[in-house]
Scaffold this active site. Structure first.
Site, PDB file in Angstrom:
ATOM      1  CG  ASP A   1       2.598   2.808   7.265  1.00 47.69           C
ATOM      2  OD1 ASP A   1       2.171   3.935   6.929  1.00 47.69           O
ATOM      3  OD2 ASP A   1       2.189   1.739   6.750  1.00 47.69           O
TER       4      ASP A   1
ATOM      5  CG  ASP B   1      -0.353   0.005   2.528  1.00 43.99           C
ATOM      6  OD1 ASP B   1       0.740  -0.585   2.672  1.00 43.99           O
ATOM      7  OD2 ASP B   1      -0.919   0.606   3.460  1.00 43.99           O
ATOM      8  CG  HIS B   2       3.324   2.676   2.160  1.00 39.75           C
ATOM      9  ND1 HIS B   2       3.376   3.926   2.744  1.00 39.75           N
ATOM     10  CD2 HIS B   2       2.491   1.937   2.924  1.00 39.75           C
ATOM     11  CE1 HIS B   2       2.614   3.937   3.827  1.00 39.75           C
ATOM     12  NE2 HIS B   2       2.076   2.739   3.962  1.00 39.75           N
TER      13      HIS B   2
HETATM   14 ZN   LIG Z   1       3.187  -0.315   6.179  1.00 41.15          ZN
END
Ligand SMILES: [Zn+2]
Length: 255
Positions: free
Chosen positions: A133, A60-61
């Site tokens: 994150d 998701d990055h």
């Molecule tokens: Zn992450």
């Protein structure tokens, strides 16, 4: 001329952010959760994508890197320790390295814990940090590949940035984080103030970041694991801060 940023939502609850140097026109996407919203942001700003700065290898990055690179031929900068797990990397960096986006100079900080090779980028002239994150507003990342001691050291590093530094994190988790933080420090006035501010932002459909390091230090329990009163309230008086952090993180995982 100072750096400009453009913040937008993508995927379910990810943030996308562009960093732009007005002097040279260089523009970096911090991570690449998905290509379409990043393309839309570029269109909206009129900026040309020159670089992607990756914080860690999670999908998701990174899922948008391939399409963006094919379209813009941009440079992809990624954490050295995770380069094997990220496609299309041009340059790898680690602690102490400098990353240039046009005339903007960023410093790389190793901030492992969420993943083993996670890095953050800090642009001192503009006092802007991109923390992926590792740190969230009123929260911190799940400790997935590292251990609590590693995560605590990473959080200390970010806490050591100037109080007026603004940080951009990878997810919009602030409201949920506040609900949890109130169970750890119900009487924290800075947290109560942040809760009010966030409620207003959310009600008007605005993102809750960037936040400043100074405000975060006062309100985020994960940055306060070395606070004696906080440790005492968890029955951990005298324990090292990383153990207090581990306890808060475990409670959050169950929350
Ligand atoms: Zn992450």
């Amino acid at each position: 001329m100072r750096a400009q940023t453009f913040l937008f939502a993508c995927l379910k609850d990810n943030f996308g952010v562009l960093l732009h140097d007005p002097q040279t026109g260089a523009t970096a996407s911090i991570d690449a959760p998905e290509a379409a919203p990043i393309e839309a942001a570029l269109k909206k700003t009129g900026w040309q994508l020159t670089d992607i700065l990756v914080t860690h290898h999670h999908d998701d990055h990174t899922a948008g890197i391939g399409a963006l690179k094919a379209h813009h031929r941009c440079r992809v900068v990624a954490p050295r320790a995770e380069a094997q797990r990220i496609a299309h990397v041009d340059e790898t960096v680690g602690e102490g390295d400098t990353v240039r986006i046009g005339s903007l100079e960023g410093r790389v900080l190793d901030t492992p814990g969420h993943t083993a090779g996670h890095i953050s980028y800090f642009f001192p002239a503009d006092k802007i940090a991109f923390v992926g994150d590792t740190l969230f507003s009123i929260g911190c990342g799940r400790v997935i590949e590292g251990d609590p001691q590693m995560m605590w050291n990473s959080l200390l590093k970010l806490r050591g940035l100037p109080d007026d530094a603004r940080f951009y994190c990878g997810h919009e988790y602030t409201e949920a984080n506040i609900r949890f933080a109130k169970t750890i420090e119900p009487n924290n006035k800075a947290l109560a103030a942040r809760a009010e501010e966030v409620a207003t932002l959310v009600a008007s459909g605005k993102p809750t970041i960037p936040a400043t390091i100074g405000a975060e230090k006062a309100a985020n329990p994960f940055l306060r694991a070395d606070d004696a009163d906080l440790a005492a309230s968890l029955g951990l008086s005298g324990d090292p801060a990383w153990k207090v952090l581990a306890e808060i993180r475990q409670r959050k995982n169950r929350f």
